[in-house]
Design a protein around this motif. Structure first.
Motif, PDB file in Angstrom:
ATOM      1  N   VAL A  10       0.476 -19.907   8.403  1.00  0.00           N
ATOM      2  CA  VAL A  10       0.440 -18.981   7.268  1.00  0.00           C
ATOM      3  C   VAL A  10      -0.958 -18.955   6.659  1.00  0.00           C
ATOM      4  N   ALA A  11      -1.616 -20.106   6.580  1.00  0.00           N
ATOM      5  CA  ALA A  11      -2.982 -20.162   6.049  1.00  0.00           C
ATOM      6  C   ALA A  11      -3.947 -19.371   6.924  1.00  0.00           C
ATOM      7  N   ILE A  12      -3.790 -19.458   8.233  1.00  0.00           N
ATOM      8  CA  ILE A  12      -4.656 -18.707   9.142  1.00  0.00           C
ATOM      9  C   ILE A  12      -4.484 -17.209   8.926  1.00  0.00           C
ATOM     10  N   VAL A  13      -3.247 -16.763   8.807  1.00  0.00           N
ATOM     11  CA  VAL A  13      -2.989 -15.331   8.623  1.00  0.00           C
ATOM     12  C   VAL A  13      -3.539 -14.855   7.283  1.00  0.00           C
ATOM     13  N   ILE A  14      -3.279 -15.607   6.217  1.00  0.00           N
ATOM     14  CA  ILE A  14      -3.752 -15.202   4.892  1.00  0.00           C
ATOM     15  C   ILE A  14      -5.277 -15.202   4.837  1.00  0.00           C
ATOM     16  N   ALA A  15      -5.905 -16.229   5.407  1.00  0.00           N
ATOM     17  CA  ALA A  15      -7.367 -16.298   5.393  1.00  0.00           C
ATOM     18  C   ALA A  15      -7.985 -15.172   6.220  1.00  0.00           C
ATOM     19  N   ALA A  16      -7.317 -14.762   7.293  1.00  0.00           N
ATOM     20  CA  ALA A  16      -7.851 -13.672   8.111  1.00  0.00           C
ATOM     21  C   ALA A  16      -7.691 -12.318   7.411  1.00  0.00           C
ATOM     22  N   LEU A  17      -6.628 -12.160   6.652  1.00  0.00           N
ATOM     23  CA  LEU A  17      -6.403 -10.890   5.951  1.00  0.00           C
ATOM     24  C   LEU A  17      -7.154 -10.799   4.623  1.00  0.00           C
ATOM     25  N   GLY A  18      -7.630 -11.919   4.101  1.00  0.00           N
ATOM     26  CA  GLY A  18      -8.303 -11.937   2.803  1.00  0.00           C
ATOM     27  C   GLY A  18      -9.460 -10.963   2.674  1.00  0.00           C
ATOM     28  N   PRO A  19     -10.435 -10.983   3.582  1.00  0.00           N
ATOM     29  CA  PRO A  19     -11.560 -10.055   3.443  1.00  0.00           C
ATOM     30  C   PRO A  19     -11.139  -8.588   3.535  1.00  0.00           C
ATOM     31  N   VAL A  20     -10.165  -8.309   4.376  1.00  0.00           N
ATOM     32  CA  VAL A  20      -9.695  -6.923   4.518  1.00  0.00           C
ATOM     33  C   VAL A  20      -9.069  -6.454   3.204  1.00  0.00           C
ATOM     34  N   LEU A  21      -8.232  -7.299   2.608  1.00  0.00           N
ATOM     35  CA  LEU A  21      -7.594  -6.934   1.348  1.00  0.00           C
ATOM     36  C   LEU A  21      -8.607  -6.815   0.213  1.00  0.00           C
ATOM     37  N   PHE A  22      -9.554  -7.744   0.141  1.00  0.00           N
ATOM     38  CA  PHE A  22     -10.566  -7.718  -0.917  1.00  0.00           C
ATOM     39  C   PHE A  22     -11.404  -6.449  -0.840  1.00  0.00           C
ATOM     40  N   ILE A  23     -11.960  -6.187   0.323  1.00  0.00           N
ATOM     41  CA  ILE A  23     -12.839  -5.018   0.467  1.00  0.00           C
ATOM     42  C   ILE A  23     -12.038  -3.732   0.315  1.00  0.00           C
ATOM     43  N   GLY A  24     -10.831  -3.701   0.864  1.00  0.00           N
ATOM     44  CA  GLY A  24     -10.003  -2.501   0.727  1.00  0.00           C
ATOM     45  C   GLY A  24      -9.649  -2.197  -0.714  1.00  0.00           C
ATOM     46  N   ALA A  25      -9.260  -3.226  -1.477  1.00  0.00           N
ATOM     47  CA  ALA A  25      -8.885  -3.002  -2.881  1.00  0.00           C
ATOM     48  C   ALA A  25     -10.082  -2.577  -3.712  1.00  0.00           C
ATOM     49  N   VAL A  26     -11.210  -3.251  -3.551  1.00  0.00           N
ATOM     50  CA  VAL A  26     -12.400  -2.908  -4.334  1.00  0.00           C
ATOM     51  C   VAL A  26     -12.896  -1.510  -3.971  1.00  0.00           C
ATOM     52  N   ALA A  27     -12.920  -1.184  -2.696  1.00  0.00           N
ATOM     53  CA  ALA A  27     -13.381   0.150  -2.281  1.00  0.00           C
ATOM     54  C   ALA A  27     -12.444   1.239  -2.789  1.00  0.00           C
ATOM     55  N   ALA A  28     -11.151   0.982  -2.751  1.00  0.00           N
ATOM     56  CA  ALA A  28     -10.199   1.983  -3.237  1.00  0.00           C
ATOM     57  C   ALA A  28     -10.374   2.227  -4.734  1.00  0.00           C
ATOM     58  N   ILE A  29     -10.529   1.155  -5.493  1.00  0.00           N
ATOM     59  CA  ILE A  29     -10.692   1.305  -6.951  1.00  0.00           C
ATOM     60  C   ILE A  29     -11.990   2.013  -7.273  1.00  0.00           C
ATOM     61  N   LEU A  30     -13.065   1.600  -6.651  1.00  0.00           N
ATOM     62  CA  LEU A  30     -14.354   2.247  -6.925  1.00  0.00           C
ATOM     63  C   LEU A  30     -14.357   3.705  -6.468  1.00  0.00           C
ATOM     64  N   GLY A  31     -13.708   3.978  -5.350  1.00  0.00           N
ATOM     65  CA  GLY A  31     -13.654   5.355  -4.857  1.00  0.00           C
ATOM     66  C   GLY A  31     -12.845   6.260  -5.757  1.00  0.00           C
ATOM     67  N   VAL A  32     -11.696   5.793  -6.204  1.00  0.00           N
ATOM     68  CA  VAL A  32     -10.845   6.595  -7.081  1.00  0.00           C
ATOM     69  C   VAL A  32     -11.488   6.787  -8.440  1.00  0.00           C
TER      70      VAL A  32
END
Length: 161
Positions: free
Chosen positions: A135-157
């Motif tokens: 579970v730690a491997i999966v969460i750590a691998a998805l972390g950068p995708v979620l971080f960049i996706g959320a920040v880009a979506a907020i800044l874009g909107v």
């Protein structure tokens, strides 16, 4: 051509063996017995739990800080950035502290995520909390995708209107 000499009897002083000669039988090679590898008992799950906590802190903590910072930057700079039509770094001077907080959240989250990822693999390999390690491997691998996706979506909107 010369002919080989005819066979002669045994050499003087030679005594024949009592039994006729036989070839030795091949004995099985002396190899050590093969045993099935007994797996080590699974140890405490502490390592997997530590990996999971680090990965969760990296993903959730950095994500929340990144979203809050992105909302503040977008609320302050977004309208001016959209009105100017070009990227002017001087627009970000009122929110320089927020931008720094976002960068720190990103880099600290990266360090925690890499630590969680590596410790997750170690936990899986050493059988010290395998489920938590996966579970730690999966969460750590998805972390950068979620971080960049959320920040880009907020800044874009926020900057679109």
């Amino acid at each position: 051509m010369t002919q080989p000499p005819p066979p002669s009897g045994p050499a003087p002083g030679f005594t024949a063996p009592a039994a006729p000669y036989t070839y030795p039988t091949a004995a099985a090679p002396a190899l050590p017995p093969v045993y099935a590898r007994v797996p080590e008992p699974a140890g405490p799950a502490t390592l997997g739990v530590i990996a999971l906590v680090l990965a969760a802190l990296a993903t959730i903590g950095a994500g929340i800080i990144g979203v809050v910072v992105a909302l503040r930057v977008a609320a302050t700079v977004g309208p001016d950035l959209a009105a100017s039509g070009t990227f002017d770094p001087r627009l970000f001077s009122p929110v320089a502290g927020d931008v720094l907080a976002g960068e720190l959240a990103f880099w600290i989250g990266t360090a925690l995520g890499v630590a969680g990822f590596v410790l997750g693999w170690v936990a899986v390999a050493r059988r010290r909390g395998r489920a938590f390690g996966v579970v730690a491997i999966v969460i750590a691998a998805l972390g950068p995708v979620l971080f960049i996706g959320a920040v880009a979506a907020i800044l874009g909107v926020a900057s679109a209107g």
